[in-house]
Design an enzyme around this catalytic site. Structure first.
Site, PDB file in Angstrom:
ATOM      1  N   THR A  86       0.906  -1.142   0.000  1.00  0.00           N
ATOM      2  CA  THR A  86       0.000   0.000   0.000  1.00  0.00           C
ATOM      3  C   THR A  86       0.941   1.186   0.000  1.00  0.00           C
ATOM      4  O   THR A  86       2.139   1.008   0.199  1.00  0.00           O
ATOM      5  CB  THR A  86      -0.807  -0.050   1.315  1.00  0.00           C
ATOM      6  OG1 THR A  86      -1.586  -1.219   1.343  1.00  0.00           O
ATOM      7  CG2 THR A  86      -1.698   1.161   1.527  1.00  0.00           C
ATOM      8  N   THR A 106      -4.209   1.791  -2.147  1.00  0.00           N
ATOM      9  CA  THR A 106      -3.634   0.449  -2.104  1.00  0.00           C
ATOM     10  C   THR A 106      -4.142  -0.480  -3.197  1.00  0.00           C
ATOM     11  O   THR A 106      -5.232  -0.292  -3.721  1.00  0.00           O
ATOM     12  CB  THR A 106      -3.961  -0.198  -0.729  1.00  0.00           C
ATOM     13  OG1 THR A 106      -3.334  -1.464  -0.632  1.00  0.00           O
ATOM     14  CG2 THR A 106      -5.456  -0.381  -0.527  1.00  0.00           C
ATOM     15  N   ASN A 120      -3.701  -3.638  -2.086  1.00  0.00           N
ATOM     16  CA  ASN A 120      -3.626  -4.661  -1.043  1.00  0.00           C
ATOM     17  C   ASN A 120      -2.263  -5.348  -1.118  1.00  0.00           C
ATOM     18  O   ASN A 120      -1.298  -4.810  -0.611  1.00  0.00           O
ATOM     19  CB  ASN A 120      -4.786  -5.640  -1.090  1.00  0.00           C
ATOM     20  CG  ASN A 120      -4.967  -6.354   0.249  1.00  0.00           C
ATOM     21  OD1 ASN A 120      -4.484  -5.857   1.259  1.00  0.00           O
ATOM     22  ND2 ASN A 120      -5.629  -7.480   0.272  1.00  0.00           N
ATOM     23  N   GLU A 163      -8.310  -6.626  -3.135  1.00  0.00           N
ATOM     24  CA  GLU A 163      -8.852  -6.066  -1.889  1.00  0.00           C
ATOM     25  C   GLU A 163      -9.910  -6.967  -1.246  1.00  0.00           C
ATOM     26  O   GLU A 163     -10.217  -6.815  -0.062  1.00  0.00           O
ATOM     27  CB  GLU A 163      -9.440  -4.682  -2.172  1.00  0.00           C
ATOM     28  CG  GLU A 163      -9.177  -3.647  -1.088  1.00  0.00           C
ATOM     29  CD  GLU A 163      -7.719  -3.303  -0.982  1.00  0.00           C
ATOM     30  OE1 GLU A 163      -7.167  -3.411   0.130  1.00  0.00           O
ATOM     31  OE2 GLU A 163      -7.099  -2.927  -1.996  1.00  0.00           O
ATOM     32  N   SER A 207     -10.979  -1.809   6.230  1.00  0.00           N
ATOM     33  CA  SER A 207      -9.573  -1.472   6.022  1.00  0.00           C
ATOM     34  C   SER A 207      -8.906  -1.128   7.352  1.00  0.00           C
ATOM     35  O   SER A 207      -9.584  -0.883   8.359  1.00  0.00           O
ATOM     36  CB  SER A 207      -9.502  -0.256   5.092  1.00  0.00           C
ATOM     37  OG  SER A 207      -8.191   0.228   4.991  1.00  0.00           O
TER      38      SER A 207
HETATM   39  O1  DON Z   1      -6.893  -1.632   3.588  1.00  0.00           O
HETATM   40  C1  DON Z   1      -6.114  -2.315   4.248  1.00  0.00           C
HETATM   41  O2  DON Z   1      -6.088  -2.321   5.455  1.00  0.00           O
HETATM   42  C2  DON Z   1      -5.120  -3.176   3.520  1.00  0.00           C
HETATM   43  N1  DON Z   1      -5.629  -3.546   2.228  1.00  0.00           N
HETATM   44  C3  DON Z   1      -3.832  -2.441   3.429  1.00  0.00           C
HETATM   45  C4  DON Z   1      -2.755  -3.277   2.820  1.00  0.00           C
HETATM   46  C5  DON Z   1      -1.413  -2.836   3.203  1.00  0.00           C
HETATM   47  O3  DON Z   1      -1.207  -1.848   3.835  1.00  0.00           O
HETATM   48  C6  DON Z   1      -0.323  -3.704   2.811  1.00  0.00           C
HETATM   49  N2  DON Z   1       0.939  -3.050   3.026  1.00  0.00           N
HETATM   50  N3  DON Z   1       1.887  -3.389   3.566  1.00  0.00           N
END
Ligand code: DON
Length: 580
Positions: free
Chosen positions: A367, A385, A387, A406, A438
């Site tokens: 992200t 993001t 994801n 996602e 999220s």
């Molecule tokens: O929205 C969320 O919480 C996740 N899809 C975020 C993913 C994320 O931060 C991965 N990064 N390291």
């Protein structure tokens, strides 16, 4: 001169004085995970655009220069505070396709098939980024779409020279990219990771960006040829997204979650993110303890941090979901009564085990967050993001657009962990048109009605504790904004029932004390990549030092500076770029 030498002598005795000073600016700041995107944002500010114009240009630019997470095929959030004090939140996160069902990732016997939720077309939710960036431009920006998209189109069409910070991801992901021919064709050179100095050119993406610039996201993407290509590829690949899903996509504005902590006012992401609610719940619990007196990462501080995190994540995992589908008890969760009750349950000498055990899950995701403040004081905090790194691994036809995975953020099965190890409940069950819960937490802080901080990070479920620790490190421990985000982190999310540690987060004797109290630790390298800005001072408590002689050099603001930016030392390619 004497003062200078006195300061030099002082330096080695100061705990974190080795960190570089935050980047100082008089006229605006853009901090992103890729230096070319930061430059583009700063250039928009220099040319008279406001923070929201810069946010749009950066959003499109990161889709080109930070393709593992910057995106058109994903979604995200913006928390904003305008110079006039107005605050708000834009939700352009993905939504489940209309054909999605609660059990779509389970086999006939009810067993979760976790790979389906994070890889391939079935893991892709309806993208929101193109609609979100256009919404931000038309509602808060001042410049035309062509101007804001031109730098991204140029970088995609003509390419850009990769630095070592850029190539790390391709090195780490080479075996994965080799298995995905569409990704390999763009991001590998003859099957090998590109090297620093190589040029990354993305002609398909340039064409898609040009179409969006010419016709707008609505006509080019949601009701147009790019959308048709996505729907067609999704169908061919066993996914659910149809042209009808894309035509239905709508950006939402929501009231941010707001709370107070030791005189500071925190403005952050509401459901469908758990980010702001969980950060505020943890802060409310912590407000009952004197973290400053306990000291950074003392056994006493880690004990209350870990317990506050644990309790707040248990609430997060069961009680939050998309507000169009679920009634979220935000006021209760972030209120003082709930915090008092949790504090009364914290045993000062023992770790509290988290109820119910669960399988553990593997992590691997990305992200990106960026923070912008302009000369007028408009602030934008954006986290968006795909994801996982490179999302679902899918690209629709010849669009050059990487699609998200996602759907993996939903509860795939009650009681089973997702890719971030989050064991979630009914509130976050899959439903048609619903947005998955999220953890993203683009956050803005004010004090006495003045802008103080903009911060956020990637990191899956750890985003919440990354933002939390940035706040605690600046507000309670008086670190500069650079020190605050570079400092080693800890993370506890209830299940799995272990405290994750970055390298150097605990000394051996502190760890031994806490193990004696029942804590289990797991050493987990480094995580996240925070991008942050402080306004008015490089360290919140620098005014409390009393006289400049006691300030470390990295906390001494140049007399002309008003805004201080910090890019996380963990992220190789990013930069804080100042507008003079
Ligand atoms: O929205 C969320 O919480 C996740 N899809 C975020 C993913 C994320 O931060 C991965 N990064 N390291």
């Amino acid at each position: 001169m004497r003062l200078f030498f006195a300061l030099l002598l002082l330096l080695p005795t100061l705990a974190r004085a080795a960190d570089p000073a935050p980047v100082a600016s008089a006229g605006g700041m853009v901090v992103t995970a890729q230096h070319l995107a930061s430059e583009i944002g700063a250039d928009i500010l220099r040319r008279g655009g406001n923070a929201y114009d810069a946010a749009v240009a950066v959003g499109y630019a990161l889709a080109v220069v930070y393709p593992e997470a910057g995106n058109l095929g994903g979604g995200g959030f913006m928390t904003f505070r305008k110079a006039n004090g107005e605050t708000g939140f834009v939700d352009f996160r993905e939504k489940a396709p209309l054909a999605a069902t609660p059990t779509m990732y389970q086999d006939g016997r009810g067993h979760l098939r976790p790979g389906l939720a994070i890889h391939g077309w079935l893991s892709t939710a309806v993208p929101g980024s193109p609609a979100g960036l256009e919404f931000i431009r038309t509602h808060y920006g001042t410049l035309d779409r062509a101007t804001l998209m031109a730098p991204a189109i140029r970088l995609a069409r003509d390419g850009f020279v990769l630095t070592q910070g850029d190539t790390q991801i391709f090195d780490a992901m080479t075996p994965y990219l080799r298995r995905e021919p569409a990704l390999a064709a763009i991001f590998l050179h003859d099957g090998a990771a590109p090297r620093p100095g190589d040029r990354l050119v993305q002609p398909d993406l340039a064409r898609s960006l040009q179409q969006i610039a010419d016709q707008g996201p609505d006509r080019a993407f949601y009701h147009g040829p790019i959308g048709a290509e996505i729907a067609q590829a999704s169908k061919a690949g066993g996914g659910l997204i149809t042209e009808q899903d894309l035509a239905h996509y709508k950006v939402r504005t929501l009231a941010p979650v707001e709370c107070d902590y030791r005189g500071y006012h925190v403005i952050s992401a509401p459901p469908p993110s758990s980010g702001g609610t969980t950060v505020c719940e943890i802060l409310q619990i912590l407000s009952g303890y004197d973290l400053h007196a306990m000291g950074f990462h003392s056994a006493a501080e880690i004990h209350v941090l870990a317990e506050a995190m644990r309790h707040a994540f248990i609430d997060r995992n069961d009680r939050l979901g998309d507000p169009d589908f679920w009634k979220n008890p935000v006021a209760e969760l972030i209120g003082p009564e709930h915090a008092r009750k949790i504090r009364s349950e914290i045993d000062p000498l023992r770790a509290t085990p988290t109820p119910k055990a669960a399988d553990e899950a593997q992590e691997g995701a990305n992200t990106t967050h960026y923070s912008i403040v302009d000369a007028q004081g408009n602030a934008a905090a954006i986290t968006y993001t795909l994801n996982a790194w490179f999302g679902s691994g899918e690209i629709a036809g010849h669009t050059g657009i990487v699609l998200n995975d996602e759907m993996g953020d939903f509860t795939g099965k009650l009681g089973a962990p997702n890719m971030f190890g989050l064991v979630q409940g009914k509130a976050n069950e899959i439903a048609p048109g619903k947005t998955p819960l999220s953890s993203m937490a683009p956050t803005i802080v004010t004090k006495d009605g003045k802008l103080v901080m903009v911060v956020g990070s990637p990191g899956g479920s750890r985003i919440i504790t990354i933002v939390l620790e940035a706040l605690v490190n600046t507000i309670d421990h008086g670190m500069t904004i650079q020190e605050a985000i570079d400092a080693p982190r800890i993370h506890e999310q209830g299940l799995p029932d272990v405290v994750l540690l970055e390298r150097g987060a605990l000394s051996p004797d502190t760890r031994a004390i806490l193990e004696g109290r029942g804590y289990k630790f797991r050493d987990t390298g480094y995580w996240g990549c925070a991008e942050a800005i402080l306004v008015g001072t490089p360290a919140l408590t620098s005014q409390d030092y009393g006289n400049a002689g006691a300030l470390p050099l990295n906390a001494m603001p140049p007399p002309w500076a008003k805004i201080f930016g910090a890019h996380d030392v963990r992220g190789g390619a990013g930069a804080a770029v100042a507008v003079p």
